[in-house]
Design a protein around this motif. Structure first.
Motif, PDB file in Angstrom:
ATOM      1  N   LEU A 165       3.503   3.802  24.109  1.00 61.81           N
ATOM      2  CA  LEU A 165       3.567   4.629  23.462  1.00 61.81           C
ATOM      3  C   LEU A 165       2.554   4.774  22.103  1.00 61.81           C
ATOM      4  O   LEU A 165       1.735   5.821  22.192  1.00 61.81           O
ATOM      5  CB  LEU A 165       4.568   4.012  21.623  1.00 61.81           C
ATOM      6  N   ALA A 213       0.769   7.821  24.902  1.00 62.19           N
ATOM      7  CA  ALA A 213       1.371   8.957  25.004  1.00 62.19           C
ATOM      8  C   ALA A 213       1.238   9.705  23.159  1.00 62.19           C
ATOM      9  O   ALA A 213       0.770  10.854  23.243  1.00 62.19           O
ATOM     10  CB  ALA A 213       2.589   9.122  24.353  1.00 62.19           C
ATOM     11  N   PHE A 214      -0.116   8.940  21.984  1.00 55.13           N
ATOM     12  CA  PHE A 214       0.445   9.652  20.469  1.00 55.13           C
ATOM     13  C   PHE A 214      -1.375   9.280  20.705  1.00 55.13           C
ATOM     14  O   PHE A 214      -2.033   9.569  19.727  1.00 55.13           O
ATOM     15  CB  PHE A 214       0.565   8.388  19.713  1.00 55.13           C
ATOM     16  N   GLN A 253      -5.322   8.911  19.824  1.00 50.43           N
ATOM     17  CA  GLN A 253      -6.147  10.895  19.388  1.00 50.43           C
ATOM     18  C   GLN A 253      -7.391  10.725  19.722  1.00 50.43           C
ATOM     19  O   GLN A 253      -8.222  11.508  18.903  1.00 50.43           O
ATOM     20  CB  GLN A 253      -5.970  10.447  17.823  1.00 50.43           C
ATOM     21  N   GLU A 298       2.958  18.664  28.619  1.00 48.30           N
ATOM     22  CA  GLU A 298       2.134  17.474  28.028  1.00 48.30           C
ATOM     23  C   GLU A 298       1.903  16.428  28.935  1.00 48.30           C
ATOM     24  O   GLU A 298       2.592  15.158  28.754  1.00 48.30           O
ATOM     25  CB  GLU A 298       3.213  17.327  27.208  1.00 48.30           C
ATOM     26  N   MET A 350      -0.253  13.597  29.423  1.00 52.67           N
ATOM     27  CA  MET A 350      -0.737  12.970  28.530  1.00 52.67           C
ATOM     28  C   MET A 350       0.209  12.111  27.861  1.00 52.67           C
ATOM     29  O   MET A 350       0.042  11.382  27.224  1.00 52.67           O
ATOM     30  CB  MET A 350      -1.678  13.263  27.875  1.00 52.67           C
ATOM     31  N   VAL A 351       1.325  13.243  27.863  1.00 55.23           N
ATOM     32  CA  VAL A 351       3.099  12.336  27.273  1.00 55.23           C
ATOM     33  C   VAL A 351       4.126  12.197  28.063  1.00 55.23           C
ATOM     34  O   VAL A 351       4.553  10.744  28.238  1.00 55.23           O
ATOM     35  CB  VAL A 351       2.610  12.780  25.932  1.00 55.23           C
ATOM     36  N   THR A 352       4.400  12.942  29.020  1.00 56.23           N
ATOM     37  CA  THR A 352       5.267  12.505  29.580  1.00 56.23           C
ATOM     38  C   THR A 352       5.010  11.756  30.255  1.00 56.23           C
ATOM     39  O   THR A 352       6.186  11.148  30.701  1.00 56.23           O
ATOM     40  CB  THR A 352       5.241  14.203  30.314  1.00 56.23           C
ATOM     41  N   TYR A 377       4.249   9.337  29.930  1.00 52.69           N
ATOM     42  CA  TYR A 377       4.355   7.604  29.246  1.00 52.69           C
ATOM     43  C   TYR A 377       5.851   7.255  28.899  1.00 52.69           C
ATOM     44  O   TYR A 377       6.728   6.635  28.652  1.00 52.69           O
ATOM     45  CB  TYR A 377       3.182   7.642  28.181  1.00 52.69           C
ATOM     46  N   LEU A 378       6.473   8.147  28.368  1.00 52.58           N
ATOM     47  CA  LEU A 378       7.522   9.032  27.785  1.00 52.58           C
ATOM     48  C   LEU A 378       9.125   8.570  29.149  1.00 52.58           C
ATOM     49  O   LEU A 378       9.781   7.869  29.225  1.00 52.58           O
ATOM     50  CB  LEU A 378       7.717  10.078  27.588  1.00 52.58           C
TER      51      LEU A 378
END
Length: 407
Positions: A91, A94-95, A97, A164, A166-168, A170-171
């Motif tokens: 998580l 995924a977030f 910054q 996404e 840089m997100v998908t 990790y989900l």
């Protein structure tokens, strides 16, 4: 053991193996994404290796604490929180910054992996339906290698073709951790065998010599893996002139495939000779990597380096884990395995910082080549020392002088 009990033990055994795969896959999801992070957050290859090494910096203390903790409190009480922490690390990634988030995520992943590694290997040995420790060691080794390969490939595919990037990935990792969480929750609770307190790693006296040799060999072999999981994906993209994340993520696959194949072929026959042969192959693979990096033969040498190094890595890892599992006393099994894994992860995480420093000073291609040459030399020296000692004649003990008055 009754048939229902055997089925339950078999299900727990393979559930534990699955957990090894998923946890280690998650720790390597960032590998093909580092170049994207470099461009997004504006940092150098040195920072990539430092982010990678932050994982090891958190993992090693966690290994030393959670190894004896698992022996004292039981596997389930250690492994359920470890899987939850792995999801938390995903998580944070995924977030993310800025680069500080990457360091934080790697630290959380390191704590999770450190808490789980020794306990999962020990649990496999305890849950093997027929009590076959060599088979449990082989399954643990192959599951480890599968996790190392699956993570970068899945991340490359989802990052390249999914939304996404840089997100998908990790989900997807979090979704795969859900069955692992339930598998660990289904393990027997176990009883507290003895009070737990933090302490330095303790290796039984009778196995210290064998432990030291296997730990040193594992350190060298996993230096190759650390290089492939941190800088080599970007190295391959520079050699090929491509930006495809699938190519970056797949760079480690031949390494892991060769490692797994070598382990399967050596299963049941792993010994000191296997370890020496493995390090010789690692040295040859690194030598191929060292002479590559320019000209039309670069990708061919890269493939040769990957296959030779992977096969050697698999032989070294299997030989070491087999001997450690065979020699470790029952009451401190996870503690000893965790101590062995300290050498494994230090090898994967610390030397590669040197490669990052070199890459920052002389460029990525030249930095990787010089680092590979230095590591190949160390592997070759290890092999030479072993061969010289093996050829040294062993003199039988001198007979004691006869005691006067006795025939």
């Amino acid at each position: 053991m009754t048939v229902p009990a055997l089925r339950r033990t078999t299900a727990r055994f393979w559930g534990t193996a699955y957990t090894i795969v998923v946890l280690l896959a998650g720790t390597n999801v960032p590998a093909p994404l580092y170049r994207g992070y470099e461009q997004r957050f504006g940092f150098s290859p040195l920072v990539v290796t430092l982010v990678y090494a932050a994982y090891v910096g958190a993992l090693v203390p966690s290994l030393l604490i959670a190894g004896p903790l698992s022996d004292a409190w039981g596997r389930r009480r250690t492994l359920v929180p470890a899987v939850a922490l792995a999801a938390a690390g995903a998580l944070v990634f995924a977030f993310a910054q800025d680069v500080s988030w990457l360091f934080a995520a790697r630290i959380v992943q390191g704590i999770s992996a450190g808490a789980a590694t020794g306990a999962l290997t020990a649990a496999l040995c305890e849950l093997e339906p027929r009590g076959d420790r060599p088979r449990a060691a082989m399954v643990a080794s192959v599951a480890t290698m599968a996790g190392l390969a699956v993570g970068p490939v899945v991340a490359g595919v989802l990052g390249e073709y999914g939304p996404e990037p840089m997100v998908t990935p990790y989900l997807a990792e979090i979704a795969l951790l859900v069955p692992a969480f339930w598998a660990m929750a289904a393990l027997p609770a176990g009883r507290q065998a003895h009070p737990w307190r933090p302490r330095r790693p303790s290796i039984p006296a009778e196995m210290r010599s064998a432990f030291a040799v296997n730990a040193a060999a594992a350190f060298l072999a996993f230096t190759l893996v650390g290089l492939f999981l941190s800088l080599v994906p970007t190295y391959v993209l520079e050699l090929s002139g491509s930006d495809n994340l699938v190519l970056a993520g797949s760079a480690v696959v031949p390494l892991i495939a060769a490692s797994t194949t070598a382990q399967r072929l050596a299963y049941g026959r792993a010994g000191p000779g296997t370890r020496v042969l493995g390090l010789a192959c690692v040295a040859a693979g690194l030598a191929c990597l060292a002479v590559g990096g320019s000209g039309t033969s670069s990708l061919g040498l890269m493939l040769a380096a990957t296959l030779l190094g992977g096969a050697g890595h698999g032989l070294v890892f299997l030989a070491g884990l087999t001997e450690i599992n065979r020699l470790a006393p029952h009451g401190c099994h996870a503690d000893v395995v965790s101590s062995y894994n300290v050498a494994v992860y230090l090898g994967a995480g610390l030397p590669v910082i040197g490669a990052g420093l070199l890459a920052a000073q002389i460029g990525l291609l030249n930095g990787v080549r010089l680092f590979a040459a230095a590591t190949a030399t160390l592997c070759a020296l290890f092999v030479i020392v072993h061969l010289v000692r093996a050829r040294r004649p062993r003199h039988p003990p001198k007979p004691s002088a006869p005691i006067e008055g006795m025939s």
